[in-house]
Design an enzyme around this catalytic site. Sequence first.
Site, PDB file in Angstrom:
ATOM      1  N   ASP B  71       0.841  -1.211   0.000  1.00 31.02           N
ATOM      2  CA  ASP B  71       0.000   0.000   0.000  1.00 31.02           C
ATOM      3  C   ASP B  71       0.870   1.253   0.000  1.00 31.02           C
ATOM      4  O   ASP B  71       2.061   1.205   0.324  1.00 31.02           O
ATOM      5  CB  ASP B  71      -0.950   0.022   1.215  1.00 31.02           C
ATOM      6  CG  ASP B  71      -0.207   0.030   2.542  1.00 31.02           C
ATOM      7  OD1 ASP B  71       0.801  -0.712   2.679  1.00 31.02           O
ATOM      8  OD2 ASP B  71      -0.609   0.792   3.442  1.00 31.02           O
ATOM      9  N   GLU B 129       0.026  -0.825   5.640  1.00 32.64           N
ATOM     10  CA  GLU B 129       1.148  -0.422   6.492  1.00 32.64           C
ATOM     11  C   GLU B 129       1.079   1.061   6.830  1.00 32.64           C
ATOM     12  O   GLU B 129       1.582   1.499   7.869  1.00 32.64           O
ATOM     13  CB  GLU B 129       2.482  -0.727   5.789  1.00 32.64           C
ATOM     14  CG  GLU B 129       3.703  -0.644   6.711  1.00 32.64           C
ATOM     15  CD  GLU B 129       4.381   0.735   6.754  1.00 32.64           C
ATOM     16  OE1 GLU B 129       5.246   0.923   7.630  1.00 32.64           O
ATOM     17  OE2 GLU B 129       4.043   1.624   5.930  1.00 32.64           O
TER      18      GLU B 129
END
Lengths: 356, 356
Positions: B71, B129
């Site tokens: 991400d 994250e």
Amino acid sequence: MALDLSVSSIDLTRQLCDLPSESGDEKRVADDIWAVLEKAPHLELFRDGDAIVAKTNLGRDRRVVIAGHIDTVPINDNVPTRYETLDGVDYLWGRGTVDMKAGCAVALLLAVELAEPTVDLTWVWYDHEEVSDALNGLGRLTRLYPELLRADFAILMEPSNASVEGGCNGNLRAEIRTHGLRSHSARSWIGDNAIHKAAPVLDILAAYEPRQVEVDGLVYREGLNAVGISGGIAGNVIPDECMVHVNYRFAPSRSAEEAVAHIRELFGAFEVEIVDLAQGARPGLDAPLAQEFLAAVGGTPAPKYGWTDVARFAGLGIPAVNYGPGDPMKAHADDERVAVDQITACEQGLRAWLTA
Amino acid sequence: MALDLSVSSIDLTRQLCDLPSESGDEKRVADDIWAVLEKAPHLELFRDGDAIVAKTNLGRDRRVVIAGHIDTVPINDNVPTRYETLDGVDYLWGRGTVDMKAGCAVALLLAVELAEPTVDLTWVWYDHEEVSDALNGLGRLTRLYPELLRADFAILMEPSNASVEGGCNGNLRAEIRTHGLRSHSARSWIGDNAIHKAAPVLDILAAYEPRQVEVDGLVYREGLNAVGISGGIAGNVIPDECMVHVNYRFAPSRSAEEAVAHIRELFGAFEVEIVDLAQGARPGLDAPLAQEFLAAVGGTPAPKYGWTDVARFAGLGIPAVNYGPGDPMKAHADDERVAVDQITACEQGLRAWLTA
């Protein structure tokens, strides 16, 4: 429905309070006051916006201004008014009862009643006191028609528990800023923390010992306080700016310029921006009219700590005091309420003096 | 369009970056990664949400985890990517190029290519994250499937300029509060100024000398900083509360509990609320696998100052290092860009080690 002046000053206060007049919305109450004043042949009337001036012209050698503002802060479910008794004291409860329609009611009743006072009188009811300085109705009158307000003494009917509060402290607000350099807080040594740099600003404030200054016989307490502080970007960023919002209340013996110089000296190591500045007003209690007034209404005069419009009269060279019904601590409060015997006391005090 | 693995790791980085995958929206890129991994017969696959695990099962006596998150923080007009050259350095510019799709691309290329590495490998690509700890995909895997991540050493492909950064500092945030009593600022002596009471909090921060602590041969710099401060109600009110938001970055030799105790002792005179707490990770560079890895990729290892997911491996008892292309100072920046030779360097470094 027109105002009914056949009642007591207490009931007249109630009539005025039940006509909402938040700042900017004073027209109706101003119209109603104008309507009753028009019927008094001894008064010469003048109106600018929603500020009304009513003068006697008896050729007395001395003239006194008696003034009050007709606007209130916003109503918060506290109109219409009601009577209530707490701990044996009778109150009129509701918005404006303290700040300051009780004072306005006393003035209105006496303005119509006293056709031959011992001094010439200039009665003033004005608008926009509770909002920005630029809108203040008394400020507008002093700028546009200073001659209209010419007098030897002024009484502002600000709430003062029906006793005399002389003059007022000056008021200054400043923004004190520190600057640094942003960085990620995981590498704080790359940045420069502006909040840490504000430590000495708070140290100066915490260590400051405010003066108590005697001015014309009254002791004014000063105050220097942080009223706000802000800084920070995010939980992981070293902040590059911190701002301490400082409020300085200074005795009326200190000029506005001296107050600014004092703040700039105290915070000489920092960026200082003056964001508000209003000079105080000396109590002027040594003026002969003030002495006579004090003798008539009795009690011991005290200093006014908050800034009030008496400073506008002081700016015109007119000694001025605060004298009105109501506890100033209840001004703007949701449970705003005036002890009704203070309304009567002010009415009787003023009448006694003006007819002696 | 499927990912094309016939290209360089640089061009594969570009393909991954041009598939937007802001946190919470990783499904498409996870599907595409899964699709190419499925064609590699030497890998055993596992998926939980948008976290993918691919394992070799060669019966080697040692196993290494290589992980990266797929991400990114929100795109800000910086996708699609482009190549650019600045001061003679070739960059790939755009969201995710540094943090951390270059690392993901290197891992993906090698995962498919290396059918017989010298150690067994557990490749991990995970989601979420960049958002709250509770959502972190690696955290979810460690909680739900700790056995799946069992290994002797871990490499997290966080940007570290293609050099080895060991462990990470711990991270604590606390809110330090002072309390006072409101009053009108014209009568400040009736109140009790909470901002003034925060002066010693800032004094402590300004005087604090952060430690430099050697842990397993690397020197970690700590940091203690105000990252925010707030207080104040209005320009004429003495404030009754002030809050200093403090961020403490602490060496991995200090436990989270010890860090809390240190902050509570420093600010013992104040109300302290811990609002965020994450233990650091020791570098673990004394582990035999770490030594071999260091020898293969060369360079001098440095400490990682920011907190990273290596701490999750440390929490499982697995020595872990950061090693990935890109300058961490460019992570999350609008001009995020990776020097392309760092992508190649990481690819070559890992290949050299895993095939030696």
